[in-house]
Design a protein around this motif. Structure first.
Motif, PDB file in Angstrom:
ATOM      1  N   TYR A  74     -25.055 -27.370  63.580  1.00 28.00           N
ATOM      2  CA  TYR A  74     -25.811 -26.933  64.664  1.00 28.00           C
ATOM      3  C   TYR A  74     -26.002 -27.448  65.902  1.00 28.00           C
ATOM      4  CZ  TYR A  74     -30.233 -23.976  64.328  1.00 28.00           C
ATOM      5  OH  TYR A  74     -30.931 -22.577  64.578  1.00 28.00           O
ATOM      6  N   SER A  94     -27.695 -21.488  65.755  1.00 29.38           N
ATOM      7  CA  SER A  94     -27.892 -22.339  66.933  1.00 29.38           C
ATOM      8  C   SER A  94     -27.454 -21.808  68.237  1.00 29.38           C
ATOM      9  CB  SER A  94     -27.193 -23.735  66.805  1.00 29.38           C
ATOM     10  OG  SER A  94     -27.216 -24.480  67.990  1.00 29.38           O
ATOM     11  N   VAL A 147     -28.164 -26.940  59.378  1.00 30.20           N
ATOM     12  CA  VAL A 147     -28.144 -25.746  59.596  1.00 30.20           C
ATOM     13  C   VAL A 147     -29.146 -25.159  58.503  1.00 30.20           C
ATOM     14  CG1 VAL A 147     -26.927 -23.525  59.461  1.00 30.20           C
ATOM     15  CG2 VAL A 147     -25.864 -25.490  60.468  1.00 30.20           C
TER      16      VAL A 147
END
Length: 351
Positions: A74, A94, A147
Motif C-alpha cells: 500500500y 492505493s 492493504v
C-alpha cells in the motif's frame, strides 16, 4: 513443479518459444536505466521481476532497472510519487487514492499481476467467527498500512458490516507475532494481511500453524477488488513509451518463467535474501499463484490485463468507502496499451 500446479497453468500455444525468439538483440539498443520501488523486501511473489533481471530479459530489451525494496504494497504508489521512482510494483487500491489526490502526477498501472484481492482477515479456526457479519463487536489487528486494513471499509460496505462496531488495533510486530497474539488472546479475534504472507509467516522455522487458522478472504467477499500491479511514472509515460513496452515484455517473460519453473524463481529470491526461509517463500509463491493470481478473468483476458467494467466498479467502491475527494477515471488507474499479445501471456493460474 507439482503436477497439480502444472495443470493449473494454462499458457497459449508456443508462448515460451515466441517470447524467447521475439527478444531483440542487446547490441541494437542503447541501455536505458530506471529506478523501481517494490512492494516489500525480496520475497517469493516477486520472482518474476527478479528472473527478468537474472535471465537477461531486461538486458535484451536494452533496459537496466535498480530495484529498491519496499515497506508494504500500500506504500508503493505514494512512495513512487513522492520519491520520483520511474516504475513501481504495489497495490492498485492505493494507486486509486494517489490518483484521486494528484490526478496529473500519480503513476498509472500497466501490468496487473494480482487479478484477485490478496487480502484476508485471518481468524482462529476454533473461534466463533464464520461470516463477515460476525466481525461486529470483535477486535482486529493489523499494520497501519496493511492493504486488507486499508480496504476494510470496502469489505464492510459490500458485506453489510457496521464498521463502527469493529475495533481495529494497529500492531508494529511481524506477521507471525500478530497471528500468535491473536491465537493466544481472548480479546483479539482476527488479523489483517495477505493470504500468502500469513501462510508463509506461519510456516517459517518448521513450525506450521496454518491449520489453526480460518480466513475471510477478500477475493471471495469483495470480488471486484484487484491487488498488485506494475506502475509507471507520468514522466516516463510522457517521454519513453517504447521503454515501457520493453519493460512489460521483459517482466511478462519473467512471469512465464516463474510460473513454469517456480524453483528457479525462488533461487532468484534467495540470491538476494539468503536469510529467507526457502520452504516458506515457496509456499508464499504457491499461495500467490493459487489465490491472488487465480481469478477466472485470467482465462479470458490473461494475466496482466484488467476487466474495464470490474475495475470501474472497484474505483467507485474505493472512492466511496475511503471517502476520496474525487473518483479517478479508468485510464488514470490502468492503461492496457503496453501489454504483450494475449498469446504471449499467462492465461490463467486458476484451477
Amino acid at each position: 513443479m507439482e503436477p497439480a500446479m502444472k495443470r493449473r497453468v494454462l499458457l497459449a500455444t508456443g508462448v515460451i518459444g515466441a517470447a524467447m525468439i521475439a527478444a531483440p538483440a542487446l547490441a541494437q539498443k542503447r541501455t536505458k536505466r530506471f529506478r523501481m520501488v517494490l512492494n516489500t523486501s525480496f520475497s517469493g511473489p516477486q520472482s518474476f521481476l527478479l528472473l527478468a533481471q537474472d535471465r537477461g530479459y531486461l538486458a535484451e530489451e536494452g533496459i537496466e532497472i535498480e530495484f529498491t525494496q519496499g515497506g508494504g504494497a500500500y506504500t508503493a504508489a505514494p512512495r513512487m510519487f513522492a520519491a520520483d521512482f520511474d516504475f513501481g510494483y504495489g497495490d492498485i487500491n492505493s494507486l486509486i487514492e494517489v490518483a484521486a489526490e494528484h490526478p496529473q502526477k500519480a503513476p498509472v498501472g500497466i501490468f496487473a499481476l494480482f487479478n484477485a484481492s490478496p487480502s484476508t482477515i485471518a481468524l482462529n479456526a476454533a473461534g466463533p467467527i464464520r461470516s463477515p457479519k460476525d466481525l461486529e463487536g470483535k477486535t482486529l489487528l493489523g499494520h497501519s498500512s496493511d492493504v486488507a486494513l486499508k480496504t476494510f471499509p470496502a469489505f464492510c460496505k459490500v458485506n453489510g458490516v457496521d464498521a463502527s462496531k469493529v475495533t481495529i488495533r494497529t500492531f508494529g510486530g511481524g506477521m507471525r507475532a500478530q497471528v500468535e497474539t491473536m491465537l493466544g488472546s481472548e480479546n483479539v479475534h482476527g488479523v489483517f494481511g495477505y493470504v500468502s504472507t500469513i501462510a508463509s509467516a506461519m510456516a517459517e522455522g518448521g513450525k506450521d500453524l496454518n491449520n489453526r487458522l480460518r480466513h475471510l478472504r477478500f477475493s471471495e467477499h469483495v470480488p471486484d477488488l484487484y491487488g498488485s500491479t506494475l506502475m509507471v511514472s507520468r514522466k516516463v509515460l510522457k517521454e519513453n513509451r517504447e521503454a515501457i513496452a520493453s519493460v512489460v515484455r521483459a517482466f511478462n517473460r519473467g512471469l512465464v518463467a516463474a510460473v513454469q519453473t517456480p524453483e528457479a524463481g525462488i533461487d532468484a529470491v534467495m540470491r538476494r535474501a539468503p536469510w529467507n526461509d526457502r520452504p516458506a517463500e515457496m509456499l508464499r509463491l504457491k499461495t500467490t499463484y493459487e489465490i491472488e493470481m487465480a481469478h477466472p478473468d485470467g482465462k479470458r483476458i490473461g494475466i496482466g490485463a484488467i476487466d474495464p467494467a470490474r475495475m470501474t466498479r472497484a474505483i467507485a467502491l474505493i472512492t466511496e468507502t475511503n471517502r476520496l475527494k474525487r473518483r479517478p477515471a479508468l485510464d488514470e488507474i490502468f492503461m492496457p496499451d503496453f501489454l504483450p499479445p494475449l498469446a504471449e501471456r499467462v492465461h490463467s493460474i486458476s484451477s
